[in-house]
Design an enzyme around this catalytic site. Structure first.
Site, mmCIF file in Angstrom:
data_model
loop_
_atom_site.group_PDB
_atom_site.id
_atom_site.type_symbol
_atom_site.label_atom_id
_atom_site.label_comp_id
_atom_site.label_asym_id
_atom_site.label_seq_id
_atom_site.Cartn_x
_atom_site.Cartn_y
_atom_site.Cartn_z
ATOM 1 N N THR A 93 0.861 -1.185 0.000
ATOM 2 C CA THR A 93 0.000 0.000 0.000
ATOM 3 C C THR A 93 0.895 1.233 0.000
ATOM 4 O O THR A 93 1.698 1.411 0.918
ATOM 5 C CB THR A 93 -0.892 -0.004 1.246
ATOM 6 O OG1 THR A 93 -1.613 -1.227 1.240
ATOM 7 C CG2 THR A 93 -1.857 1.163 1.246
ATOM 8 N N PHE A 111 -18.932 -4.766 7.576
ATOM 9 C CA PHE A 111 -18.199 -3.702 8.278
ATOM 10 C C PHE A 111 -19.100 -2.739 9.028
ATOM 11 O O PHE A 111 -18.813 -1.554 9.137
ATOM 12 C CB PHE A 111 -17.240 -2.978 7.315
ATOM 13 C CG PHE A 111 -15.956 -3.748 7.159
ATOM 14 C CD1 PHE A 111 -15.957 -4.965 6.513
ATOM 15 C CD2 PHE A 111 -14.774 -3.298 7.712
ATOM 16 C CE1 PHE A 111 -14.797 -5.722 6.414
ATOM 17 C CE2 PHE A 111 -13.607 -4.048 7.618
ATOM 18 C CZ PHE A 111 -13.632 -5.260 6.963
ATOM 19 N N GLU A 139 -3.307 -4.977 -3.117
ATOM 20 C CA GLU A 139 -3.933 -6.185 -2.554
ATOM 21 C C GLU A 139 -5.091 -5.774 -1.643
ATOM 22 O O GLU A 139 -5.081 -4.694 -1.074
ATOM 23 C CB GLU A 139 -2.888 -7.014 -1.792
ATOM 24 C CG GLU A 139 -2.054 -6.248 -0.758
ATOM 25 C CD GLU A 139 -2.731 -6.075 0.571
ATOM 26 O OE1 GLU A 139 -3.645 -6.864 0.854
ATOM 27 O OE2 GLU A 139 -2.337 -5.155 1.317
ATOM 28 N N PHE A 140 -6.057 -6.677 -1.546
ATOM 29 C CA PHE A 140 -7.203 -6.426 -0.653
ATOM 30 C C PHE A 140 -7.365 -7.605 0.300
ATOM 31 O O PHE A 140 -8.464 -8.073 0.577
ATOM 32 C CB PHE A 140 -8.476 -6.200 -1.484
ATOM 33 C CG PHE A 140 -8.337 -5.044 -2.447
ATOM 34 C CD1 PHE A 140 -8.438 -3.738 -2.003
ATOM 35 C CD2 PHE A 140 -8.067 -5.267 -3.790
ATOM 36 C CE1 PHE A 140 -8.268 -2.665 -2.861
ATOM 37 C CE2 PHE A 140 -7.894 -4.203 -4.663
ATOM 38 C CZ PHE A 140 -7.998 -2.900 -4.200
ATOM 39 N N LEU A 141 -6.222 -8.123 0.763
ATOM 40 C CA LEU A 141 -6.239 -9.323 1.606
ATOM 41 C C LEU A 141 -6.512 -8.955 3.050
ATOM 42 O O LEU A 141 -5.914 -8.018 3.571
ATOM 43 C CB LEU A 141 -4.867 -10.013 1.534
ATOM 44 C CG LEU A 141 -4.293 -10.227 0.134
ATOM 45 C CD1 LEU A 141 -2.868 -10.744 0.225
ATOM 46 C CD2 LEU A 141 -5.179 -11.189 -0.644
ATOM 47 N N ARG A 142 -7.404 -9.706 3.671
ATOM 48 C CA ARG A 142 -7.640 -9.511 5.113
ATOM 49 C C ARG A 142 -6.873 -10.573 5.865
ATOM 50 O O ARG A 142 -6.902 -11.739 5.479
ATOM 51 C CB ARG A 142 -9.139 -9.698 5.442
ATOM 52 C CG ARG A 142 -10.010 -8.567 4.981
ATOM 53 C CD ARG A 142 -11.453 -8.993 4.981
ATOM 54 N NE ARG A 142 -11.662 -10.129 4.073
ATOM 55 C CZ ARG A 142 -12.806 -10.781 3.950
ATOM 56 N NH1 ARG A 142 -13.840 -10.446 4.681
ATOM 57 N NH2 ARG A 142 -12.912 -11.788 3.103
ATOM 58 N N CYS A 161 -3.018 -2.238 9.083
ATOM 59 C CA CYS A 161 -3.422 -1.545 7.847
ATOM 60 C C CYS A 161 -4.243 -0.290 8.092
ATOM 61 O O CYS A 161 -3.798 0.813 7.775
ATOM 62 C CB CYS A 161 -4.198 -2.505 6.959
ATOM 63 S SG CYS A 161 -3.251 -3.978 6.580
HETATM 64 C C1 UGA Z 1 -7.820 -4.642 5.850
HETATM 65 C C2 UGA Z 1 -8.771 -4.672 4.648
HETATM 66 O O1 UGA Z 1 -10.021 -5.248 5.032
HETATM 67 C C3 UGA Z 1 -8.177 -5.470 3.489
HETATM 68 O O2 UGA Z 1 -9.032 -5.431 2.361
HETATM 69 C C4 UGA Z 1 -6.808 -4.869 3.130
HETATM 70 O O3 UGA Z 1 -6.185 -5.585 2.097
HETATM 71 C C5 UGA Z 1 -5.921 -4.869 4.363
HETATM 72 O O4 UGA Z 1 -6.550 -4.118 5.413
HETATM 73 C C6 UGA Z 1 -4.612 -4.231 3.976
HETATM 74 O O5 UGA Z 1 -4.594 -3.030 3.665
HETATM 75 O O6 UGA Z 1 -3.594 -4.941 3.835
HETATM 76 P P1 UGA Z 1 -7.232 -6.338 7.851
HETATM 77 O O7 UGA Z 1 -6.550 -5.165 8.489
HETATM 78 O O8 UGA Z 1 -6.536 -7.642 7.784
HETATM 79 O O9 UGA Z 1 -7.664 -5.966 6.333
HETATM 80 O O10 UGA Z 1 -8.569 -6.634 8.677
HETATM 81 P P2 UGA Z 1 -10.108 -6.216 8.618
HETATM 82 O O11 UGA Z 1 -10.915 -7.445 8.558
HETATM 83 O O12 UGA Z 1 -10.351 -5.216 7.573
HETATM 84 O O13 UGA Z 1 -10.298 -5.567 10.063
HETATM 85 C C7 UGA Z 1 -9.638 -4.356 10.426
HETATM 86 C C8 UGA Z 1 -10.089 -3.918 11.797
HETATM 87 O O14 UGA Z 1 -11.436 -3.452 11.753
HETATM 88 C C9 UGA Z 1 -10.082 -5.014 12.875
HETATM 89 O O15 UGA Z 1 -9.558 -4.486 14.075
HETATM 90 C C10 UGA Z 1 -11.538 -5.380 13.042
HETATM 91 O O16 UGA Z 1 -11.835 -5.885 14.311
HETATM 92 C C11 UGA Z 1 -12.201 -4.045 12.784
HETATM 93 N N1 UGA Z 1 -13.599 -4.176 12.340
HETATM 94 C C12 UGA Z 1 -13.894 -4.739 11.149
HETATM 95 C C13 UGA Z 1 -14.619 -3.660 13.147
HETATM 96 O O17 UGA Z 1 -14.377 -3.117 14.238
HETATM 97 N N2 UGA Z 1 -15.925 -3.764 12.714
HETATM 98 C C14 UGA Z 1 -16.234 -4.325 11.512
HETATM 99 O O18 UGA Z 1 -17.446 -4.364 11.177
HETATM 100 C C15 UGA Z 1 -15.207 -4.832 10.726
#
Ligand code: UGA
Length: 437
Positions: free
Chosen positions: A121, A249, A151-154, A260
């Site tokens: 990123t 989300f 990338e859009f990997l979680r 991220c």
């Molecule tokens: C995020 C993005 O979702 C990916 O698409 C992206 O590729 C990645 O960043 C990156 O830039 O590399 P990630 O950080 O692995 O992925 O995790 P997420 O599932 O997005 O969660 C991020 C945070 O948001 C977590 O702390 C999660 O608990 C929180 N979250 C998520 C909430 O508090 N509420 C929600 O409804 C969803």
């Protein structure tokens, strides 16, 4: 295809694993020689479901090679992905020193056409800088292209996200680069968004910012729910069923963390300012996220009154489930703040305890949720691991000093918990005193 991935972090390893699984020969490079020698032996430094299986399989059939030599990577691959981390500087700006360094090293080792792809990123216009750097350092005017393929990997579902993406974004400036990337991604059935490099770079920052905005929005709504006795889970369902909004989300909680969102939001605010736009909306998104942790702490204080010498049981340390990653995990700030008030912390996480031990002092790490509950004054949920959803609550009730659960991820139903005899406090949840039953 013969490709290289520079960087053996989350993104680099998942990209290596998946491209090799799709039949390509991949060289994965990292300057951390210790990590590379472990990877050569099949020791994977992170927990990510499915990653180990793909890497071990493709190491065995020689489709993956780990190395510390950029020269080897550049000599043997037509496509080179840059997947190194771009940490934040003190003011939030992305540190691109590593990217520049790699661009220079690629240029110095290039002997023929190469396609250099940004996977990390990066702020908009980085591609332009990478291109200029390579132009300066290549010998004999060798042809090359730069592309952006964010990338859009979680974390926790990265392999599945790679293999079944919602879309693949390709930012290119030439037909040659476009054809190579389209061919590489051919086995994946997903819509392709083919655009210019700057738009592709912006798609990444804009996507993460939009998702963070959704989270802060629902967290702000949860504050209102708490004040008036409405239920944020039902509100989220009611708005999320509108296809224009979408359900994903919209889970209120203790705020977003990880490697991220916090970093990317800072970097996007910073690059916007640099190019003359004050991104006030994102500043507020960040502020709401910070406040959400304070708000959760206040809930604990309002319930327990004095924290000094109280024992608080914490379930979940990773920033989200299915990962051992604790970078910017809300759990860390919350636990440290509770300790500052004199509370004693017992904690359990299925995968993240090893990493948490390195940065948390005086926490008693337990072998399971039940040990956490034994003689604790309350149980606090910070990460929504599946195994916490199916506990033996009667046993939990017996083990706790008093039956009190403060749930930062809304994983339980307030009514059911009250029926079991718990005092249950969620985030923006309707408490039974408002129910007519
Ligand atoms: C995020 C993005 O979702 C990916 O698409 C992206 O590729 C990645 O960043 C990156 O830039 O590399 P990630 O950080 O692995 O992925 O995790 P997420 O599932 O997005 O969660 C991020 C945070 O948001 C977590 O702390 C999660 O608990 C929180 N979250 C998520 C909430 O508090 N509420 C929600 O409804 C969803």
């Amino acid at each position: 295809m013969n490709i290289s991935i520079i960087g053996a972090g989350y993104v680099g390893l998942v990209t290596t694993a998946c491209f090799s699984e799709l039949g390509n020969k991949v060289i994965c490079i990292d300057n951390d020689t210790k990590k590379i020698s472990l990877l050569k032996k099949g020791v994977i430094p992170i927990y990510e479901p499915g990653l180990e299986e793909f890497i071990l399989k493709n190491l065995k059939n020689k489709r993956i090679k780990f190395s510390s030599s950029i020269k080897e990577a550049v000599n043997n691959s037509q496509v080179i992905f840059i997947a190194i981390s771009t940490p934040a500087l003190a003011d939030g700006e992305a540190d691109l020193t590593g990217i520049e360094n790699i661009a220079r090293n690629i240029a110095l080792n290039m002997t023929g056409y190469r396609l250099i792809v940004e996977k990390s990123t990066v702020p908009v216009e980085t591609g332009q800088w990478v291109k200029q750097t390579i132009q300066i350092y290549t010998k004999d005017k060798i042809k090359f292209d730069v592309a952006s393929n964010p990338e859009f990997l979680r974390e926790g579902s990265a392999i599945n996200d790679f293999m079944h993406p919602d879309r693949i974004v390709i930012g290119v400036e030439s037909k040659r680069a476009r054809d190579i990337l389209v061919e590489l991604y051919k086995p994946l059935k997903a819509p392709l968004v083919i655009t210019d490099i700057k738009s592709a770079e912006l798609i990444k920052h804009a996507s993460n910012s939009f998702l963070a905005t959704k989270i802060s929005f629902i967290n702000a709504i949860s504050r209102i729910c708490d004040k008036v006795g409405a239920d944020v889970v039902e509100v989220a369902e009611g708005i999320g069923l509108d296809k224009r909004i979408g359900k994903a989300f919209l889970n209120a909680g203790v705020g977003y963390g990880g490697s991220c969102f916090p970093k990317d939001i800072d970097a996007f605010i910073n690059i916007s300012k640099k190019i003359g736009y004050d991104f006030e909306l994102l500043k507020i998104v960040k502020k709401i996220n910070e406040e959400q942790k304070e708000f959760f702490l206040q809930k604990i204080k309002d319930t327990l009154w004095i924290l000094k010498d109280k024992t608080i049981g914490v379930l979940g340390l990773s920033f989200k489930p299915n990962t051992d990653d604790i970078r910017n995990a809300p759990s860390i700030d919350i636990i440290k703040a509770l300790q500052n008030e004199g509370a004693f912390i017992k904690a359990y996480d299925p995968y993240a305890m090893e990493k948490a031990r390195l940065i948390l002092d005086k926490v008693r790490f337990c072998r399971d949720a039940y040990e956490v509950c034994k003689n604790s004054d309350c149980l606090v949920i910070i990460t929504e691991w599946d195994e916490f959803k199916e506990l033996d609550f009667l046993r939990i009730k017996r083990l706790l000093k008093r039956p009190l659960i403060i749930d930062g991820r809304n994983i339980y139903e307030p009514k059911a918990m009250e029926k079991l005899g718990f005092r249950y406090i969620g985030i923006g949840r309707k408490t039974p005193k408002y129910l007519n039953e």
